[in-house]
Design a protein around this motif. Structure first.
Motif, PDB file in Angstrom:
ATOM      1  N   PRO A  22       0.816  -1.224   0.000  1.00  0.00           N
ATOM      2  CA  PRO A  22       0.000   0.000   0.000  1.00  0.00           C
ATOM      3  C   PRO A  22       0.849   1.273   0.000  1.00  0.00           C
ATOM      4  CG  PRO A  22      -0.016  -1.007   2.184  1.00  0.00           C
ATOM      5  CD  PRO A  22       0.774  -1.917   1.302  1.00  0.00           C
ATOM      6  N   GLU A  23       0.270   2.330  -0.496  1.00  0.00           N
ATOM      7  CA  GLU A  23       0.909   3.651  -0.421  1.00  0.00           C
ATOM      8  C   GLU A  23       0.259   4.367   0.764  1.00  0.00           C
ATOM      9  OE1 GLU A  23       0.433   7.552  -2.934  1.00  0.00           O
ATOM     10  OE2 GLU A  23       1.195   5.949  -4.222  1.00  0.00           O
ATOM     11  N   SER A  24       0.741   4.040   1.956  1.00  0.00           N
ATOM     12  CA  SER A  24       0.115   4.497   3.196  1.00  0.00           C
ATOM     13  C   SER A  24       1.115   4.353   4.323  1.00  0.00           C
ATOM     14  CB  SER A  24      -1.119   3.630   3.489  1.00  0.00           C
ATOM     15  OG  SER A  24      -1.568   3.816   4.816  1.00  0.00           O
ATOM     16  N   HIS A  25       0.868   5.023   5.451  1.00  0.00           N
ATOM     17  CA  HIS A  25       1.760   4.852   6.603  1.00  0.00           C
ATOM     18  C   HIS A  25       1.324   3.676   7.472  1.00  0.00           C
ATOM     19  CE1 HIS A  25      -1.475   7.116   8.562  1.00  0.00           C
ATOM     20  NE2 HIS A  25      -0.998   6.695   9.715  1.00  0.00           N
ATOM     21  N   LEU A  26       0.163   3.074   7.163  1.00  0.00           N
ATOM     22  CA  LEU A  26      -0.359   1.959   7.962  1.00  0.00           C
ATOM     23  C   LEU A  26      -0.265   0.644   7.192  1.00  0.00           C
ATOM     24  CD1 LEU A  26      -3.525   3.797   9.321  1.00  0.00           C
ATOM     25  CD2 LEU A  26      -1.556   3.125  10.690  1.00  0.00           C
ATOM     26  N   SER A  27       0.165  -0.413   7.871  1.00  0.00           N
ATOM     27  CA  SER A  27       0.228  -1.743   7.259  1.00  0.00           C
ATOM     28  C   SER A  27      -1.182  -2.293   7.095  1.00  0.00           C
ATOM     29  CB  SER A  27       1.021  -2.704   8.150  1.00  0.00           C
ATOM     30  OG  SER A  27       2.267  -2.163   8.471  1.00  0.00           O
ATOM     31  N   VAL A  28      -1.324  -3.318   6.260  1.00  0.00           N
ATOM     32  CA  VAL A  28      -2.620  -3.979   6.074  1.00  0.00           C
ATOM     33  C   VAL A  28      -2.595  -5.307   6.829  1.00  0.00           C
ATOM     34  CG1 VAL A  28      -4.217  -4.968   4.390  1.00  0.00           C
ATOM     35  CG2 VAL A  28      -2.940  -2.911   3.812  1.00  0.00           C
ATOM     36  N   ALA A  29      -3.633  -5.562   7.613  1.00  0.00           N
ATOM     37  CA  ALA A  29      -3.695  -6.804   8.400  1.00  0.00           C
ATOM     38  C   ALA A  29      -4.999  -7.539   8.107  1.00  0.00           C
ATOM     39  CB  ALA A  29      -3.599  -6.473   9.891  1.00  0.00           C
ATOM     40  N   THR A  30      -5.099  -8.777   8.550  1.00  0.00           N
ATOM     41  CA  THR A  30      -6.354  -9.521   8.398  1.00  0.00           C
ATOM     42  C   THR A  30      -7.451  -8.814   9.190  1.00  0.00           C
ATOM     43  OG1 THR A  30      -7.403 -11.703   8.553  1.00  0.00           O
ATOM     44  CG2 THR A  30      -5.901 -11.100  10.340  1.00  0.00           C
ATOM     45  N   GLY A  31      -8.678  -8.827   8.659  1.00  0.00           N
ATOM     46  CA  GLY A  31      -9.774  -8.086   9.299  1.00  0.00           C
ATOM     47  C   GLY A  31      -9.938  -6.670   8.767  1.00  0.00           C
ATOM     48  N   PHE A  32      -8.928  -6.166   8.007  1.00  0.00           N
ATOM     49  CA  PHE A  32      -9.041  -4.836   7.400  1.00  0.00           C
ATOM     50  C   PHE A  32      -9.918  -4.944   6.150  1.00  0.00           C
ATOM     51  CE2 PHE A  32      -5.142  -2.250   8.971  1.00  0.00           C
ATOM     52  CZ  PHE A  32      -5.274  -2.768  10.238  1.00  0.00           C
ATOM     53  N   ALA A  91      -8.735   4.827   6.774  1.00  0.00           N
ATOM     54  CA  ALA A  91      -7.381   4.428   7.160  1.00  0.00           C
ATOM     55  C   ALA A  91      -7.387   3.035   7.791  1.00  0.00           C
ATOM     56  CB  ALA A  91      -6.788   5.442   8.134  1.00  0.00           C
ATOM     57  N   SER A  92      -8.485   2.708   8.482  1.00  0.00           N
ATOM     58  CA  SER A  92      -8.566   1.398   9.146  1.00  0.00           C
ATOM     59  C   SER A  92      -8.816   0.257   8.151  1.00  0.00           C
ATOM     60  CB  SER A  92      -9.668   1.419  10.217  1.00  0.00           C
ATOM     61  OG  SER A  92     -10.954   1.248   9.654  1.00  0.00           O
ATOM     62  N   TRP A  93      -9.157   0.580   6.922  1.00  0.00           N
ATOM     63  CA  TRP A  93      -9.360  -0.441   5.873  1.00  0.00           C
ATOM     64  C   TRP A  93      -8.064  -0.803   5.152  1.00  0.00           C
ATOM     65  CZ3 TRP A  93     -14.135  -0.364   2.157  1.00  0.00           C
ATOM     66  CH2 TRP A  93     -15.274  -0.772   2.863  1.00  0.00           C
ATOM     67  N   GLY A  94      -7.067   0.090   5.214  1.00  0.00           N
ATOM     68  CA  GLY A  94      -5.843  -0.114   4.439  1.00  0.00           C
ATOM     69  C   GLY A  94      -5.987   0.483   3.045  1.00  0.00           C
ATOM     70  N   TYR A  95      -4.860   0.654   2.359  1.00  0.00           N
ATOM     71  CA  TYR A  95      -4.823   1.219   0.993  1.00  0.00           C
ATOM     72  C   TYR A  95      -5.453   2.610   0.932  1.00  0.00           C
ATOM     73  CZ  TYR A  95      -3.253  -3.385  -0.381  1.00  0.00           C
ATOM     74  OH  TYR A  95      -2.525  -4.550  -0.480  1.00  0.00           O
ATOM     75  N   PHE A  96      -5.205   3.398   1.993  1.00  0.00           N
ATOM     76  CA  PHE A  96      -5.704   4.775   2.023  1.00  0.00           C
ATOM     77  C   PHE A  96      -4.555   5.683   2.426  1.00  0.00           C
ATOM     78  CE2 PHE A  96      -7.659   8.463   4.098  1.00  0.00           C
ATOM     79  CZ  PHE A  96      -8.538   8.869   3.097  1.00  0.00           C
ATOM     80  N   ASN A  97      -4.361   6.748   1.661  1.00  0.00           N
ATOM     81  CA  ASN A  97      -3.302   7.711   1.948  1.00  0.00           C
ATOM     82  C   ASN A  97      -3.909   8.883   2.712  1.00  0.00           C
ATOM     83  OD1 ASN A  97      -1.595  10.133   1.498  1.00  0.00           O
ATOM     84  ND2 ASN A  97      -0.296   8.680   0.406  1.00  0.00           N
ATOM     85  N   THR A  98      -3.551   9.011   3.997  1.00  0.00           N
ATOM     86  CA  THR A  98      -4.184  10.042   4.834  1.00  0.00           C
ATOM     87  C   THR A  98      -3.711  11.447   4.451  1.00  0.00           C
ATOM     88  OG1 THR A  98      -2.469   9.686   6.510  1.00  0.00           O
ATOM     89  CG2 THR A  98      -4.556   8.532   6.820  1.00  0.00           C
TER      90      THR A  98
END
Length: 476
Positions: free
Chosen positions: A141-151, A198-205
Motif C-alpha cells: 500500500p501507499e500508506s503509513h499503515l500496514s494492512v492486516a487480516t480483518g481490514f 485508514a482502518s481499511w488499508g490502501y488509504f493515503n491520509t
C-alpha cells in the motif's frame, strides 16, 4: 454555549450497541450533560461456511434490531428535541449492500424503523481468514499503515480470490457505521471518514485518497469504495422520521470508535488518554502539522490514526492488560483446586491487590506479554531477578502490575509524551479503576498530573462531536 441543544450519539461495537443523548449545559464543567443512555448486547455472531473457522462475521439485522431496542428505551420527549446524530463503530470491518435496496422502512407499532434488506453479513475486525501468506501476496500500500487480516480492503481482496460471485451481488461497501448513516440519509453512495478509511488499508491520509491505481491494477472493485468526507461533518439529513427524531435531522459522517472514545474524555489537546481494561491503549493527540512517514512499519510499537481536523492520534495499543491479571488469578485458583482448596476468583483478586498494596516495592521483574504484541507477535512472558525474599503474593502481584505498565511504557515512554506536549494523563477502564496498585505503577512510570475514573464512551464522544459542531455553526 447555548443550552437546550440535544444530540444523539450511537456506537455500534463488537459486542454491544450504545446510544446516548447529550444536552449542552453552559454551567457544567464539561459543557454538557448526559440526559439518557442505553447499552444492549447485540449477540450478532453468525456462522459462514465460506469464511472457514478463522472467519468472524455478524448478522447486520441483529445489530440494527439491537439499535432499535436501545432507541426505544430512550425518553421519547427528549428524542423529539434531537438536532443532530453522531455515529461511531467498530473499525476495520466491512459490510456490503445494494444501492437503493439496503433497507426497507416500516411504520412499526410505535415508530418508523428501518430493517436491512439486500445486505451481507458484517465481516468484523476480528476476522482471521487472511493468512500471512495471503497478505504477503497483496500489493504494497501507499500508506503509513500496514494492512492486516480483518481490514476491509484485505477482506475484499480475499473475497475477490475465493468468492468472486459473492461480490457481484453488491455495489456498495462500508463499515457498519457507514451503512447506518447511508440508510438514515438515503445516500446514493456511502460516505466514509478518513478515520474509517485508514482502518481499511490502501488509504493515503496525507492525500485523503484511496490507492486507486495500485488497487485497479490488482483487479480490485474500486467502484465499491466510499467517497471520503470529514468525520462528524454533515453526511446528510434523515429522510424519514426515526422513532421520535424529526425528519430532516442532521447526521454526521461516521467516525471510528477509538477516536470517539478518546474525544469523550480528552479535555485538552495536551491530555493523553490511558485506558486499561482487557487490553491497554495509550493515546495522545499529535502536535499540529505532524505527518507520519508514508511507509508502513509493522514492527513500530506506536501507530498513527487520523483524529479530527486533519490531526493524528499516536496510539500504543498493548494486547496485555487486565487479561494478564485474570490469567494470573485463574492460575492461582487452579493451583489451589489441585491442592484440594476451593476459592472464588473474586476473593483471590481482592486479596492479591491488598497484599501488593502493602508491598510498596520489589526487585522481581515480570515481562507480562503472555499474548505477545502486534509489533512483537512471537514475544512471550518471562520472570527474572527471582530471589527467595521476593516470592510472597505481594511481591509477585506488585511485579505483575508494574510489568503491565512498564510494557506499555516501553512502547510509548513518558519522555515521548512530553516531547509531544502532553501535560496530563486521563486514566480510565475497568482494570485501572478497580486496582490501586496499577494506579500507583502508572503514576510511577508516567510522572505527570493524573486524573483517574474518566468514563471513556464512544457513543458520548460521537454525540459530543456533533454537539460542538452544531454550537460552532450557531455561533458563526
Amino acid at each position: 454555549m447555548a443550552s437546550g441543544l440535544v444530540t444523539l450519539g450511537i456506537d455500534l461495537g463488537t459486542t454491544s450497541v450504545k446510544v446516548a443523548l447529550l444536552e449542552a449545559a453552559p454551567g457544567h464543567p464539561s459543557g454538557f450533560v448526559v440526559l439518557a443512555s442505553c447499552a444492549r448486547a447485540s449477540r450478532a455472531e453468525a456462522e459462514s461456511e465460506a469464511a472457514g473457522p478463522q472467519g468472524r462475521e455478524q448478522d447486520v439485522s441483529r445489530i440494527i434490531q439491537t439499535l432499535n431496542e436501545c432507541l426505544a428505551a430512550l425518553p421519547q420527549q427528549q428524542l423529539r428535541k434531537v438536532r443532530a446524530i453522531g455515529v461511531s463503530g467498530q473499525m476495520h470491518g466491512v459490510v456490503f449492500w445494494k444501492t437503493g435496496q439496503g433497507c426497507v422502512w416500516t411504520e412499526g407499532e410505535a415508530a418508523p424503523v428501518f430493517k436491512p434488506r439486500a445486505v451481507s453479513y458484517l465481516v468484523t475486525w476480528q476476522d482471521g481468514r487472511c493468512s500471512s501468506e495471503f497478505l504477503a501476496s497483496l500489493p504494497q500500500p501507499e500508506s503509513h499503515l500496514s494492512v492486516a487480516t480483518g481490514f476491509g480492503c484485505a477482506t475484499i481482496f480475499w473475497l475477490l480470490k475465493n468468492s468472486p460471485d459473492f461480490l457481484k451481488s453488491y455495489d456498495a461497501a462500508g463499515t457498519i457505521q457507514d451503512y447506518v448513516v447511508a440508510m438514515l440519509c438515503g445516500l446514493p453512495r456511502p460516505l466514509m471518514s478518513d478515520q474509517n478509511a485508514a482502518s481499511w488499508g490502501y488509504f493515503n491520509t496525507q492525500g485523503q485518497s484511496w490507492n486507486l491505481e495500485i488497487l485497479r491494477v490488482s483487479g480490485f472493485p474500486v467502484h465499491m469504495l466510499p467517497n471520503i468526507a470529514e468525520p462528524g461533518s454533515v453526511a446528510g439529513r434523515t429522510f424519514h422520521s426515526w422513532f421520535e427524531i424529526p425528519k430532516g435531522t442532521q447526521v454526521g459522517v461516521a467516525m471510528g470508535d477509538l477516536q470517539a472514545s478518546v474525544y469523550s474524555c480528552m479535555g485538552q489537546r495536551t491530555d493523553a488518554v490511558l485506558n486499561i481494561s482487557t487490553s491497554v491503549q495509550l493515546a495522545a493527540s499529535m502536535p499540529s502539522g505532524f505527518q507520519p512517514v508514508q511507509i508502513p512499519d509493522p514492527a513500530a510499537p506506536v501507530a498513527y490514526f487520523p483524529y479530527f481536523d486533519r490531526t493524528y492520534l499516536g496510539v500504543a495499543a498493548s494486547l496485555n492488560g487486565g487479561n494478564v491479571l485474570a490469567t494470573f488469578v485463574h492460575m492461582l485458583v487452579q493451583w489451589m483446586a489441585d491442592l484440594g482448596l476451593e476459592v472464588e476468583e473474586s476473593t483471590v483478586y481482592s486479596r492479591m491487590i491488598q497484599a501488593a498494596a502493602q508491598q510498596r516495592d520489589t526487585c522481581l521483574n515480570i515481562t507480562p506479554t503472555v499474548l505477545g504484541e502486534r509489533h512483537l507477535p512471537d514475544q512471550l512472558a518471562s520472570v527474572t531477578r527471582i530471589s527467595s525474599s521476593d516470592l510472597s503474593l505481594g511481591h509477585v502481584t506488585r511485579a505483575l502490575c508494574r510489568g503491565i505498565v512498564q510494557n506499555l511504557h516501553s512502547m510509548l515512554p513518558v519522555q515521548q509524551l512530553k516531547e509531544w506536549g502532553i501535560e496530563r494523563v486521563m486514566g480510565s477502564g475497568s482494570a485501572l479503576s478497580r486496582n490501586e496498585v496499577l494506579k500507583q505503577e502508572v503514576q510511577r512510570a508516567f510522572p505527570l498530573p493524573m486524573s483517574f475514573g474518566q468514563d471513556v464512551d464512544a457513543a458520548v464522544g460521537a454525540a459530543l462531536v456533533m454537539l460542538q459542531r452544531s454550537l460552532h455553526q450557531k455561533e458563526s
